[in-house]
Enzyme design. Structure first.
Site, PDB file in Angstrom:
ATOM      1  N   LYS A 149      35.558  46.755  53.008  1.00 45.70           N
ATOM      2  CA  LYS A 149      36.768  45.918  52.979  1.00 45.70           C
ATOM      3  C   LYS A 149      37.545  46.151  54.286  1.00 45.70           C
ATOM      4  O   LYS A 149      37.090  45.684  55.325  1.00 45.70           O
ATOM      5  CB  LYS A 149      37.521  46.215  51.692  1.00 45.70           C
ATOM      6  N   HIS A 166      40.420  48.766  47.802  1.00 39.46           N
ATOM      7  CA  HIS A 166      41.186  47.713  48.490  1.00 39.46           C
ATOM      8  C   HIS A 166      42.428  48.251  49.180  1.00 39.46           C
ATOM      9  O   HIS A 166      43.096  47.514  49.902  1.00 39.46           O
ATOM     10  CB  HIS A 166      41.578  46.613  47.499  1.00 39.46           C
ATOM     11  N   GLU A 193      42.977  52.118  39.685  1.00 42.91           N
ATOM     12  CA  GLU A 193      42.758  51.653  41.061  1.00 42.91           C
ATOM     13  C   GLU A 193      44.097  51.593  41.781  1.00 42.91           C
ATOM     14  O   GLU A 193      45.136  51.410  41.150  1.00 42.91           O
ATOM     15  CB  GLU A 193      42.120  50.259  41.058  1.00 42.91           C
ATOM     16  N   ASP A 212      40.204  54.604  42.314  1.00 40.52           N
ATOM     17  CA  ASP A 212      39.429  53.749  43.206  1.00 40.52           C
ATOM     18  C   ASP A 212      40.400  53.128  44.219  1.00 40.52           C
ATOM     19  O   ASP A 212      41.270  52.344  43.854  1.00 40.52           O
ATOM     20  CB  ASP A 212      38.743  52.660  42.360  1.00 40.52           C
ATOM     21  N   HIS A 261      37.497  47.889  37.820  1.00 40.00           N
ATOM     22  CA  HIS A 261      36.330  47.208  38.384  1.00 40.00           C
ATOM     23  C   HIS A 261      35.076  47.455  37.522  1.00 40.00           C
ATOM     24  O   HIS A 261      34.912  48.526  36.924  1.00 40.00           O
ATOM     25  CB  HIS A 261      36.102  47.734  39.804  1.00 40.00           C
ATOM     26  N   ASN A 292      37.410  40.063  52.370  1.00 38.46           N
ATOM     27  CA  ASN A 292      38.213  41.288  52.259  1.00 38.46           C
ATOM     28  C   ASN A 292      38.269  42.077  53.568  1.00 38.46           C
ATOM     29  O   ASN A 292      38.604  43.256  53.555  1.00 38.46           O
ATOM     30  CB  ASN A 292      37.628  42.192  51.177  1.00 38.46           C
ATOM     31  N   SER A 320      41.738  44.311  42.608  1.00 35.35           N
ATOM     32  CA  SER A 320      41.171  43.315  43.521  1.00 35.35           C
ATOM     33  C   SER A 320      41.393  41.882  43.088  1.00 35.35           C
ATOM     34  O   SER A 320      41.385  40.974  43.913  1.00 35.35           O
ATOM     35  CB  SER A 320      39.673  43.560  43.679  1.00 35.35           C
TER      36      SER A 320
HETATM   37  C1  PLP Z   1      37.852  47.813  43.149  1.00 36.89           C
HETATM   38  C2  PLP Z   1      36.471  47.844  43.709  1.00 36.89           C
HETATM   39  N1  PLP Z   1      35.764  48.968  43.621  1.00 36.89           N
HETATM   40  C3  PLP Z   1      34.507  49.056  44.092  1.00 36.89           C
HETATM   41  C4  PLP Z   1      33.912  47.976  44.688  1.00 36.89           C
HETATM   42  C5  PLP Z   1      32.494  48.083  45.177  1.00 36.89           C
HETATM   43  O1  PLP Z   1      32.473  48.358  46.519  1.00 36.89           O
HETATM   44  P1  PLP Z   1      31.197  47.920  47.388  1.00 36.89           P
HETATM   45  O2  PLP Z   1      31.401  46.492  47.717  1.00 36.89           O
HETATM   46  O3  PLP Z   1      31.212  48.840  48.551  1.00 36.89           O
HETATM   47  O4  PLP Z   1      30.001  48.120  46.518  1.00 36.89           O
HETATM   48  C6  PLP Z   1      34.632  46.791  44.844  1.00 36.89           C
HETATM   49  C7  PLP Z   1      34.055  45.642  45.566  1.00 36.89           C
HETATM   50  O5  PLP Z   1      33.467  44.772  45.150  1.00 36.89           O
HETATM   51  C8  PLP Z   1      35.924  46.706  44.319  1.00 36.89           C
HETATM   52  O6  PLP Z   1      36.616  45.576  44.370  1.00 36.89           O
END
Ligand code: PLP
Length: 398
Positions: free
Chosen positions: A247, A219, A187, A216, A141, A55, A191
């Site tokens: 990312k 991405h 989001e 969120d 997520h 990513n 993802s």
């Molecule tokens: C949509 C989403 N939110 C939050 C996270 C978590 O972020 P981090 O990898 O900084 O813990 C991720 C990553 O895995 C994600 O894809």
């Protein structure tokens, strides 16, 4: 004699179907990227592989200015922060990153977290409790879901990116329980799907029905919205934004951004912020260097989106279902778990790293290969991919 308390764990382990068992594989990144044998495996490393899985969308993780920023702060302050933010862990690099992000995003308050997972827990727990109702996109997520469960709030799900389904739930709730606090969770760029919601529509619905909105942008930041500022930028009605540096920022760590009173409430109430060691200074310094790169070249996200359009066109012309959305996440749906793993193996043989994503990460029957486009992929990468896909025995006819 007492029962062995590990028995039930052994039993649970035996119930994990073969198809769902996970193995860790080790990937050494770089131009001659290699996949080292996974745990329990023997044999040679596979490489060099073209990384179509990470990513690091803008290729910033190996950027000289990010490396230099990390090294400079290590020299001056060391590696770890040694304390939580409210005790002795706050460093000048935290303060300056929070201020820079707040300005970039047009928000009054930014707080840093060690990871996006933790930031999402903190975000939900700040905005919902057992008296609240959370209305969440069906595909949010895992970290957000865990936060909702921990809050004790009642959870309602709306169909993925379906604004009318969300409005239906909001309307129903406002009619039957007008005084209950409602939180909508979505989001900016999903993802595993590559899709984005009608955020303006969601924000307007939240305002109309008096709901809070947590978005969120993990991405999306760096890629979507003006200058990569995300979809919430400049939009009224978004109560709290979550972002990660893991990312497009090419680093690690995360943040929450809000206006007051939500920002102040987080500082006063969040255990996930208070009871954790402050983000390691090299990561904070790296994230700030990444932000400087984004501001110095605000068109890089858009350039990646243009390239993503060409990749979508190419995949569609080759007979694949056009990956939805606009961003650099390009899922190739194959449905069956074994088929997705087979496609992953086939691409590895062709020197490409693309990872099969299977349930429970995605809904049953929707296994896919998640391809990720990055700014630093060499020219000719799409042709290599299309060539390899065409040689896969199960490829759709163009
Ligand atoms: C949509 C989403 N939110 C939050 C996270 C978590 O972020 P981090 O990898 O900084 O813990 C991720 C990553 O895995 C994600 O894809």
């Amino acid at each position: 004699m007492a029962r062995d308390p590990l028995d039930s764990i052994q039993q649970a382990l035996r119930r994990v179907p073969q198809q769902r068992q996970r193995r860790l594989s080790t990937f050494r990144p770089g131009p001659d990227a290699t996949l080292l044998p996974g745990d329990g495996e023997t044999g040679p490393a596979q490489g060099p592989l073209l990384d179509l899985a990470s990513n690091d969308y803008l290729g910033l993780s190996a950027h000289p200015s990010l490396k230099a920023a990390a090294m400079a702060v290590i020299q001056s302050e060391g590696v770890g922060s040694g304390g939580s933010r409210l005790v002795s862990g706050t460093r000048p690099c935290h303060v300056s990153l929070e201020a820079a992000l707040a300005q970039w995003l047009g928000r009054e308050r930014v707080l840093l977290f060690p990871s996006g997972f933790q930031a999402n827990l903190a975000a939900v727990l700040a905005l919902a409790d057992r008296h609240s109702e959370v209305i969440a996109d069906r595909l949010i997520h895992h970290s957000l879901l865990v936060g909702i469960q921990a809050s004790g709030a009642r959870l309602r799900r709306f169909r993925h990116n379906d604004l009318s389904d969300l409005r239906r739930l909001l309307e129903r709730g406002a009619r039957s329980e007008p005084d209950r606090r409602r939180l909508v969770v979505s989001e900016s760029l999903f993802s595993m799907e590559g899709t984005s919601p009608d955020l303006a529509g969601i924000a307007a619905a939240c305002q109309e029905f008096g709901a809070l909105l947590l978005l969120d942008e993990a991405h999306a930041l760096g890629l979507l919205g003006p200058g990569g500022r995300g979809l919430a930028w400049g939009l009224a009605g978004v109560s709290l934004v979550s972002g990660t540096f893991g990312k497009a920022f090419g680093a690690g760590g995360a943040f929450l951004a809000a206006d007051d009173p939500v920002g102040e409430w987080l500082l006063q109430s969040s255990g996930a912020f208070r009871y954790t060691t402050a983000l390691a200074p090299p990561l904070a310094a790296t994230a700030e260097a990444a932000l400087e790169q984004l501001q110095a070249d605000p068109g890089q996200g858009e350039a990646l989106l243009r390239r993503a359009r060409r990749w979508r066109d190419g995949l569609e012309a080759a007979g694949w279902r056009r990956p939805p959305g606009e961003g650099p996440i390009l899922p190739l749906h194959v449905g069956d778990n074994a088929l997705a793993l087979h496609l992953q193996g086939h691409l590895e043989q062709a020197g490409l790293l693309g990872v099969a994503i299977r349930p429970p990460t995605v809904p049953a029957g929707t296994a896919r290969l998640r391809l990720v486009l990055r700014r630093d992929l060499p020219h000719g990468s799409l042709d290599r991919l299309l060539h390899a896909l065409a040689a896969w025995p199960h490829a759709p006819a163009p």
